[in-house]
Design a protein around this motif. Structure first.
Motif, PDB file in Angstrom:
ATOM      1  N   PRO A 233       0.836  -1.205   0.000  1.00 61.73           N
ATOM      2  CA  PRO A 233       0.000   0.000   0.000  1.00 61.73           C
ATOM      3  C   PRO A 233       0.871   1.257   0.000  1.00 61.73           C
ATOM      4  N   SER A 234       0.298   2.377  -0.357  1.00 61.67           N
ATOM      5  CA  SER A 234       1.007   3.662  -0.287  1.00 61.67           C
ATOM      6  C   SER A 234       0.110   4.681   0.399  1.00 61.67           C
ATOM      7  N   PHE A 235       0.755   5.643   1.085  1.00 62.67           N
ATOM      8  CA  PHE A 235       0.034   6.671   1.825  1.00 62.67           C
ATOM      9  C   PHE A 235       0.622   8.019   1.404  1.00 62.67           C
ATOM     10  N   TYR A 241      -0.278   8.751  11.061  1.00 63.19           N
ATOM     11  CA  TYR A 241      -0.770   7.397  10.782  1.00 63.19           C
ATOM     12  C   TYR A 241      -0.275   6.415  11.855  1.00 63.19           C
ATOM     13  N   SER A 372      -0.077   0.810   9.083  1.00 63.69           N
ATOM     14  CA  SER A 372       0.511   0.876   7.751  1.00 63.69           C
ATOM     15  C   SER A 372       1.270  -0.395   7.411  1.00 63.69           C
ATOM     16  N   THR A 385      -4.589  -0.079   1.102  1.00 63.25           N
ATOM     17  CA  THR A 385      -4.737   1.205   1.794  1.00 63.25           C
ATOM     18  C   THR A 385      -6.170   1.372   2.279  1.00 63.25           C
ATOM     19  N   ASP A 454      -5.575   9.324  -0.947  1.00 65.03           N
ATOM     20  CA  ASP A 454      -5.133   7.956  -0.623  1.00 65.03           C
ATOM     21  C   ASP A 454      -6.157   6.923  -1.097  1.00 65.03           C
ATOM     22  N   GLY A 458      -3.949   5.213  -3.461  1.00 65.45           N
ATOM     23  CA  GLY A 458      -3.155   4.540  -2.440  1.00 65.45           C
ATOM     24  C   GLY A 458      -2.463   3.265  -2.908  1.00 65.45           C
TER      25      GLY A 458
END
Length: 486
Positions: A233-235, A241, A372, A385, A454, A458
């Motif tokens: 995943p990406s934020f 977070y 995360s 995400t 996101d 995300g």
């Protein structure tokens, strides 16, 4: 039975039995003379023998003996006995022994020229042969010893044989004892079985603890990351977070956009706390703007090569050693912080100019976890995400925030341009989701837009490439500068 006896020493020395001459003794109590009586030729006087009618003898003195006149035992080969003063004289008419003394007389029955046996006679009794036999053998006359013999008499007499009694051995006894013990044990077993109730116990199962398995969660760049279960995943939106949320372990990250990443967020700070640190806290910043390492709110371990103990629960080492998670950063000076934490967690923080890379090695935590780094359940598909936001929220709630401040967040123009490219249906869904996921926070407009960003991008690992298309010339220049000096 009859017994052979040993003659007195004085008598033995004077006694000689000539060849073929035997003398029988009956219980050592005998007399001699006609008819076996003591009156026929001699009388007893106090033990010594007095012989009447003797031709060459006389009364015996001091226990010595003399011989009678009428023939002896034996001539030739007659009985030779000790005479007066121990000298040997011959008894022409024979003689015998009475109570250990020698008596002689004329015509003693059983003696004579035939050198026959001397007989045992008591007055009024007939003479008969005796049972015991004394013999002197060898040149010196030998010695007399006592021996015992046995004779079986009576009806049905037979031979006497020696019977050897069987020897008792411990082996036989031991076998008997073992058999008795076995019998006793069997009887006890029967008795106990009859009196008690049988109880069955389950076998105790001893298990060997499985070796501790650790997995790794890594952060790098803007921010790319790989969860414990391998998801990516990406934020990209700004905000605070959860990295790991567990009942004992609390690790949070502050993600913020930079001009070097065209407004997309990178990890800007990390904060470690929770019951597993027993009240201690750790906060680490990048190198830019005199970033610090804070332990319990105090700057410590700033110099390369320094080591700091955190109570009795953790150790922090600041050095330039270790493997990088992003080889693109290998050209930059290294400032690496290695932290040994409770619960088997080891964390490495890479301090670059204006962001941080992270590497977290940890076993699965009891009580569950999320953030995360994912939920560590072995399933990468639920670490998207959107799925993480739905489980724990898009941002840390105000009541759970560890950082001492809450900075003003900015939603960059590059991010705004990209958000406009999101599918309208997906964008509307993102708005609804973020309203729920930001519950408990005093979300600003920038935070709401960051959450929607996101939701839309995300799972796009290469959003930076898209954002670059919307970057201003200034941002492009800054990004180029960062790539050479970060």
């Amino acid at each position: 039975s009859s017994s052979r006896f040993e003659l007195p020493h004085t008598f033995k020395e004077g006694l000689r039995v000539l060849p073929h001459c035997k003398m029988q003794v009956h219980a050592a109590h005998m007399s001699a003379g006609a008819g076996g009586g003591a009156a026929a030729g001699g009388a007893v006087a106090g033990g010594p023998v007095v012989v009447s009618g003797a031709a060459a003898g006389g009364p015996a003195v001091s226990g010595s003996y003399s011989a009678g006149a009428a023939g002896g035992c034996c001539v030739p080969g007659g009985l030779v006995a000790t005479g007066l003063n121990g000298r040997a004289v011959q008894f022409p008419a024979g003689g015998t022994i009475v109570n250990g003394s020698l008596m002689a007389g004329a015509g003693a029955t059983g003696c004579g020229t035939g050198c026959g046996n001397m007989v045992s006679c008591m007055a009024g009794e007939e003479c008969g042969p005796g049972d015991g036999v004394m013999m002197s053998v060898g040149p010196g006359g030998g010695e007399w010893i006592t021996e015992t013999t046995y004779r079986y008499v009576g009806v049905g007499k037979g031979d006497v044989t020696f019977v050897t009694q069987k020897r008792k051995t411990w082996c036989g006894c031991a076998m008997c004892i073992l058999l008795l013990l076995a019998l006793l044990a069997f009887l006890i077993w029967l008795l106990v079985g009859a009196l008690t109730t049988t109880t069955t116990y389950a076998a105790e199962v001893i298990t060997t603890p499985a070796p501790v398995v650790k997995k790794t969660c890594t952060f790098w760049g803007d921010p790319h990351l790989v969860t414990f279960d391998g998801a990516r995943p990406s934020f990209y939106g700004d905000g605070d977070y959860w990295i790991i949320k567990n009942e004992n372990v609390h690790i949070q990250g502050r993600y913020r956009g930079t001009k070097y990443t065209y407004g997309l967020a990178a990890t800007q700070k990390v904060y470690i706390a929770g019951p597993f640190l027993e009240g201690h806290t750790i906060m680490i910043e990048p190198m830019e703007d005199h970033g610090k390492i804070y332990i319990d709110g105090v700057s410590r371990c700033e110099s390369i090569g320094s080591t700091c103990r955190i109570g009795d629960v953790a150790t922090l080492v600041h050095d330039d050693k270790g493997e990088l998670v992003d080889e693109a950063a290998s050209q930059f000076d290294r400032h690496m912080v290695h932290i040994d934490l409770p619960e088997g967690i080891h964390m490495t923080v890479y301090r670059w100019t204006n962001y941080l890379d992270l590497k977290i090695e940890s076993p699965q935590l009891s009580g569950g976890q999320d953030g995360s780094c994912g939920n560590y359940n072995g399933d990468a598909s639920d670490d998207t995400t959107q799925a993480i936001f739905q489980r724990i929220g898009a941002r840390v709630s105000d009541s759970e925030l560890l950082f001492p401040d809450k900075p003003l967040l900015e939603f960059t123009s590059e991010e705004a341009d990209m958000l406009n490219t999101c599918d309208p249906v997906k964008l509307d869904s993102a708005k609804i989701l973020c309203d729920k996921e930001l519950a408990g926070t005093e979300a600003t407009a920038s935070e709401m837009k960051g959450c929607m960003f996101d939701e839309c991008f995300g799972m796009n690992e290469h959003a930076l490439r898209t954002a670059k298309n919307y970057a201003s010339p200034e941002d492009r220049a800054a990004a180029g500068q960062m790539s050479s000096t970060a």
